[in-house]
Write a protein that holds these residues in place. Sequence first.
Motif, mmCIF file in Angstrom:
data_model
loop_
_atom_site.group_PDB
_atom_site.id
_atom_site.type_symbol
_atom_site.label_atom_id
_atom_site.label_comp_id
_atom_site.label_asym_id
_atom_site.label_seq_id
_atom_site.Cartn_x
_atom_site.Cartn_y
_atom_site.Cartn_z
ATOM 1 N N ASP A 1 0.844 -1.198 0.000
ATOM 2 C CA ASP A 1 0.000 0.000 0.000
ATOM 3 C C ASP A 1 0.879 1.248 0.000
ATOM 4 O O ASP A 1 2.005 1.234 0.505
ATOM 5 N N ALA A 2 0.347 2.340 -0.569
ATOM 6 C CA ALA A 2 0.975 3.646 -0.365
ATOM 7 C C ALA A 2 0.735 4.149 1.050
ATOM 8 O O ALA A 2 1.468 4.992 1.553
ATOM 9 N N HIS A 3 -0.328 3.619 1.675
ATOM 10 C CA HIS A 3 -0.801 4.090 2.979
ATOM 11 C C HIS A 3 -0.690 2.980 4.016
ATOM 12 O O HIS A 3 -0.701 1.798 3.658
ATOM 13 N N ASP B 1 -3.307 -3.196 -1.946
ATOM 14 C CA ASP B 1 -4.040 -1.985 -2.338
ATOM 15 C C ASP B 1 -3.427 -1.523 -3.655
ATOM 16 O O ASP B 1 -2.217 -1.287 -3.743
ATOM 17 N N ASP C 1 -3.285 1.123 -5.049
ATOM 18 C CA ASP C 1 -2.591 2.418 -5.018
ATOM 19 C C ASP C 1 -1.141 2.305 -4.543
ATOM 20 O O ASP C 1 -0.409 3.299 -4.521
ATOM 21 N N THR D 1 -7.161 7.296 -3.894
ATOM 22 C CA THR D 1 -6.152 8.104 -3.207
ATOM 23 C C THR D 1 -4.764 7.827 -3.795
ATOM 24 O O THR D 1 -3.896 7.260 -3.138
HETATM 25 MN MN LIG Z 1 -3.759 3.018 -0.182
#
Ligand SMILES: [Mn+2]
Length: 309
Positions: A129-131, A233, A235, A247
């Motif tokens: 994930d980026a997050h 994810d 992203d 996002t």
């Molecule tokens: Mn994410």
Amino acid sequence: MSRFLSSPMTAAIVGCPFSGGQPRVGVDQGPVHMVEAGIVDQLTALGWKVKFDGHHQFEEVNAITDPPIGKLKNPRLVSAVTKAVANVVGGHAKMGELPVTLGGDHSLAMGTISGTLDAHPDACVIWIDAHADINTAETTDSGNIHGMPVSFLLGLGSPIPEFSWVKPALKAERLVYIGLRDIDAGEKRILKENNIKAFSMHEVDRYGIGKVVEMALDHVNPKRASPIHLSFDVDALDPSVAPSTGTPVRGGLTFREGHYICEAIWETGLLVALDLMEVNPSLADAASVKQTVTVGCSLVRSALGETLL
Ligand SMILES: [Mn+2]
Ligand SMILES: NC(=[NH2+])NCCC[C@H](N)C(=O)O
Ligand SMILES: [Mn+2]
């Protein structure tokens, strides 16, 4: 080829057209597009027996009145949906099938990982994930629960009665991240305080993806013996590779880095569950949507054993 799956190897597609963990409409259509793009036939061609009997219908919970609890948006809806997903994923996993959950927003992982840990209590989680998605009710700015599932699974933050079904079944040392690059201040604190292992894009640049995956596995699975839940994810990929997501954050994984992660996890023979989340077919032009849906399908194929040769 996979130590914890029964034969014939069966993948159970869990289509989750759900967007209640975040504000942008359209992410609920992600699974519909991936199935229309042919994911079922693609996995069948790889030799899997594929179970898919339609996307989950969450209409029974869509009717509930659901005012925010503190900052949390759609709390009762997210709780009811993820609880249902936990039961479905846990059921497949207990039968020795590989649940492949197509999202939908990443709050769904509260359900998928609960289900996996119910069937395989010693499973570890690899979160791409980026997050970090580890905000608590106290630290969240947005109130979007897709930024929070990991904290619920770890039992962080003050308990929320509406989510009492979520057991804090995940231990911090059984979790590792790859691809991070957009972490809220409160999340940084949580990661440090709980000693959670994370490989950000900085580490991907420094060591290369091969070494990063090896180090991640050394952390959560040193003996290469326990089951793996891979929560991906979309992203995590660079927006130039997967533009159609809610996002996006620049500076992400390349096409190959994303696929390498999936291939390397499959090679361990330890995969027991896969999530492919946050494909949102309504956020870009038709070509970008097609590109994102296509890359989502190919990540799933890579995680399920597709090789280049
Ligand atoms: Mn994410
Ligand atoms: N699953 C995701 N795409 N999560 C994005 C989360 C963004 C932000 N950290 C938040 O809590 O709202
Ligand atoms: Mn996420």
